[in-house]
Design a protein around this motif. Structure first.
Motif, PDB file in Angstrom:
ATOM      1  N   LYS A 192       0.737  -1.044  -0.275  1.00 23.01           N
ATOM      2  CA  LYS A 192       0.092   0.068  -0.341  1.00 23.01           C
ATOM      3  C   LYS A 192       0.958   1.069   0.158  1.00 23.01           C
ATOM      4  O   LYS A 192       0.700   2.630  -0.798  1.00 23.01           O
ATOM      5  CB  LYS A 192      -1.062  -0.573   1.320  1.00 23.01           C
ATOM      6  CG  LYS A 192      -1.717   1.007   1.189  1.00 23.01           C
ATOM      7  CD  LYS A 192      -3.270   0.905   2.501  1.00 23.01           C
ATOM      8  CE  LYS A 192      -3.809   1.863   1.984  1.00 23.01           C
ATOM      9  NZ  LYS A 192      -4.894   1.885   2.901  1.00 23.01           N
ATOM     10  N   LEU A 193       1.745   1.348   0.671  1.00 24.41           N
ATOM     11  CA  LEU A 193       2.656   2.447   0.332  1.00 24.41           C
ATOM     12  C   LEU A 193       3.540   2.763  -0.211  1.00 24.41           C
ATOM     13  O   LEU A 193       3.484   3.831  -0.928  1.00 24.41           O
ATOM     14  CB  LEU A 193       3.494   1.997   2.072  1.00 24.41           C
ATOM     15  CG  LEU A 193       3.171   2.466   3.410  1.00 24.41           C
ATOM     16  CD1 LEU A 193       4.302   2.286   4.889  1.00 24.41           C
ATOM     17  CD2 LEU A 193       2.894   3.436   3.729  1.00 24.41           C
ATOM     18  N   ARG A 232       2.598   1.550  -3.373  1.00 21.39           N
ATOM     19  CA  ARG A 232       1.249   1.832  -5.033  1.00 21.39           C
ATOM     20  C   ARG A 232       1.413   3.616  -4.420  1.00 21.39           C
ATOM     21  O   ARG A 232       0.449   4.153  -5.265  1.00 21.39           O
ATOM     22  CB  ARG A 232       0.389   1.058  -3.857  1.00 21.39           C
ATOM     23  CG  ARG A 232       0.802  -0.209  -4.805  1.00 21.39           C
ATOM     24  CD  ARG A 232      -0.638  -1.242  -5.190  1.00 21.39           C
ATOM     25  NE  ARG A 232      -1.179  -1.397  -5.990  1.00 21.39           N
ATOM     26  CZ  ARG A 232      -2.191  -2.376  -5.865  1.00 21.39           C
ATOM     27  NH1 ARG A 232      -2.002  -3.363  -4.841  1.00 21.39           N
ATOM     28  NH2 ARG A 232      -3.039  -2.100  -6.134  1.00 21.39           N
ATOM     29  N   LEU A 233       0.847   3.620  -3.747  1.00 21.81           N
ATOM     30  CA  LEU A 233       0.176   5.518  -2.744  1.00 21.81           C
ATOM     31  C   LEU A 233       2.019   6.724  -3.114  1.00 21.81           C
ATOM     32  O   LEU A 233       1.455   7.290  -3.754  1.00 21.81           O
ATOM     33  CB  LEU A 233       0.209   5.843  -0.965  1.00 21.81           C
ATOM     34  CG  LEU A 233      -0.916   5.232  -0.841  1.00 21.81           C
ATOM     35  CD1 LEU A 233      -1.066   5.178   0.925  1.00 21.81           C
ATOM     36  CD2 LEU A 233      -1.868   5.659  -1.386  1.00 21.81           C
ATOM     37  N   ALA A 234       3.132   5.792  -2.501  1.00 23.62           N
ATOM     38  CA  ALA A 234       4.230   6.390  -2.825  1.00 23.62           C
ATOM     39  C   ALA A 234       4.237   7.042  -4.834  1.00 23.62           C
ATOM     40  O   ALA A 234       5.520   7.836  -5.071  1.00 23.62           O
ATOM     41  CB  ALA A 234       5.618   5.657  -2.793  1.00 23.62           C
ATOM     42  N   LYS A 248       1.688   6.492  -7.301  1.00 22.87           N
ATOM     43  CA  LYS A 248       0.949   6.311  -7.545  1.00 22.87           C
ATOM     44  C   LYS A 248       0.860   7.253  -9.101  1.00 22.87           C
ATOM     45  O   LYS A 248       0.710   7.190  -9.827  1.00 22.87           O
ATOM     46  CB  LYS A 248      -0.699   7.320  -6.919  1.00 22.87           C
ATOM     47  CG  LYS A 248      -1.289   7.056  -7.472  1.00 22.87           C
ATOM     48  CD  LYS A 248      -2.574   8.198  -6.254  1.00 22.87           C
ATOM     49  CE  LYS A 248      -4.124   8.030  -6.793  1.00 22.87           C
ATOM     50  NZ  LYS A 248      -4.757   7.927  -5.847  1.00 22.87           N
ATOM     51  N   ASN A 249       1.598   8.144  -9.433  1.00 19.81           N
ATOM     52  CA  ASN A 249       1.808   9.506 -10.332  1.00 19.81           C
ATOM     53  C   ASN A 249       2.682   8.559 -11.309  1.00 19.81           C
ATOM     54  O   ASN A 249       3.104  10.003 -11.613  1.00 19.81           O
ATOM     55  CB  ASN A 249       1.843  10.914 -10.152  1.00 19.81           C
ATOM     56  CG  ASN A 249       0.352  11.032  -9.473  1.00 19.81           C
ATOM     57  OD1 ASN A 249      -0.964  10.525 -10.055  1.00 19.81           O
ATOM     58  ND2 ASN A 249       0.377  11.671  -8.715  1.00 19.81           N
ATOM     59  N   SER A 294       1.821   1.370  -9.366  1.00 21.11           N
ATOM     60  CA  SER A 294       1.186   1.046  -8.764  1.00 21.11           C
ATOM     61  C   SER A 294      -0.864  -0.215  -9.527  1.00 21.11           C
ATOM     62  O   SER A 294      -1.711   0.085  -8.786  1.00 21.11           O
ATOM     63  CB  SER A 294       0.229   2.893  -8.346  1.00 21.11           C
ATOM     64  OG  SER A 294      -0.073   2.836  -9.563  1.00 21.11           O
ATOM     65  N   ASP A 346      -6.992   3.024  -7.762  1.00 18.62           N
ATOM     66  CA  ASP A 346      -5.745   2.973  -6.926  1.00 18.62           C
ATOM     67  C   ASP A 346      -5.822   1.318  -8.508  1.00 18.62           C
ATOM     68  O   ASP A 346      -4.568   1.404  -8.016  1.00 18.62           O
ATOM     69  CB  ASP A 346      -6.021   2.029  -6.256  1.00 18.62           C
ATOM     70  CG  ASP A 346      -6.259   3.797  -4.825  1.00 18.62           C
ATOM     71  OD1 ASP A 346      -6.031   4.868  -6.131  1.00 18.62           O
ATOM     72  OD2 ASP A 346      -6.920   4.222  -3.625  1.00 18.62           O
TER      73      ASP A 346
END
Length: 333
Positions: A29-30, A32-34, A36-37, A56, A157
């Motif tokens: 999760k961390l 994929r959040l980091a 994301k772009n 992500s 996501d």
């Protein structure tokens, strides 16, 4: 490349037949959040086809848990290619090119027209064309008529996109960006990119738009009689807003001579092949089970015309044996 190494290590938390533990879920999760772009900044091998993917994007993680996720599309496409080697395949909801990669991994050489309307996915799809070969990327949304209109686009996501034309009818679900979008029909698409060709496979994965788009394309379908491969979600709200149900589409396809339907549970496990005439009550029961499941339970469905009963029978035997082999291998692991 550091990012690629980190990505590969994160994927190691996912194992065939198992969900990751707490550490794996948190790390994933961390990460994929980091990222994301981050765009298509890492590479994932789809059975030998190297695909640029955003770190992500959810599909590679699904493949790590179930290597057969969505792979039935490739086997069906290969069967179509063997029978119709000069035909064109249409991939609606192409995303980043993962469906085309699945098809290519089965050795299919036919032209694929890959259609994606969401700009961020289309950009990645275009970058993957050299790896996919003989694939035409088209930026558009497919609808029942040619139009330009404002829609809301909600990108999850996991890497899916939900499109809302009549957004107010969907309440809180309709969150997303307002975007002016071009909608074209399957007929428009074929005229532009395959005017002299026979289309023998149409795949749709367009998040609850599959049924209205296909049911609104019956004239085209009646001329080409393609194998139809769709992701089937059934919801009361979609039938109310879009004005068409799965029963409408099944009835119309039966009228055109479609005879068989193959089903896979959640894009993975092969369930059965049913006859559209003699198995109506079973079909009704399965579709009732799928109704209003919020995207958590659905089916991939392959609809085949009576002219291709030989293809349907061969696909049924192959998929049934493939499912047995997968379960046997998992039981022995």
């Amino acid at each position: 490349m550091i990012l690629q190494r980190v990505y590969n290590n994160i994927l190691q938390f996912y194992r065939q037949g198992e969900q990751p533990g707490t550490m794996g879920r948190v790390a994933s999760k961390l990460f994929r959040l980091a990222t994301k772009n981050a765009g298509a900044s890492v590479v994932y091998s789809v059975d030998g086809i190297l695909l640029g993917v955003p770190p992500s994007h959810g599909t590679p993680f699904l493949w790590c848990v179930n290597k057969d996720y969505s792979k039935s599309l490739g086997r069906i496409a290969a069967a179509c290619s063997r029978k119709y080697p000069n035909s064109v395949l249409i991939d609606i909801g192409a995303n980043i090119g993962d469906s085309a990669a699945i098809i290519r991994s089965q050795g299919v050489k036919n032209t694929i027209i890959s259609v994606e309307g969401v700009q961020k996915f289309f950009d990645i799809l275009q970058s993957n064309i050299p790896q996919l070969g003989n694939t035409i990327p088209v930026k558009a949304f497919i609808g029942t008529s040619h139009s330009h209109t404002y829609v809301k686009i909600r990108v999850t996501d996991a890497g899916n996109a939900h499109i809302y034309e009549d957004a107010e009818d969907y309440g809180t679900e309709k969150t997303g960006l307002d975007t002016r979008a071009e909608f074209i029909t399957i007929t428009d698409l074929a005229k532009r990119y395959a005017s002299d060709d026979e289309v023998k496979l149409i795949k749709t994965d367009i998040e609850c738009y599959d049924i209205p788009v296909l049911n609104g394309s019956l004239d085209f379908i009646s001329r080409h009689l393609p194998v139809i491969f769709l992701e089937l979600h059934i919801r009361d709200i979609d039938e109310k807003v879009k004005g068409v149900s799965w029963k409408d589409m099944w009835s119309n396809l039966k009228r055109l001579g479609y005879s068989k339907a193959l089903y896979w549970y959640n894009s993975c496990d092969f369930l059965c092949m049913l006859d559209l005439d003699t198995d109506e009550s079973v079909i009704d029961d399965i579709h009732g089970y799928l109704r209003n499941r919020a995207g958590l339970i659905y089916a991939d469905v392959c609809l085949i015309h009576k002219n291709d009963d030989d293809l349907a029978d061969a696909a049924y035997k192959l998929e049934k044996q493939h499912a047995i082999d997968l379960r046997s291998a998992f039981g022995e692991a």
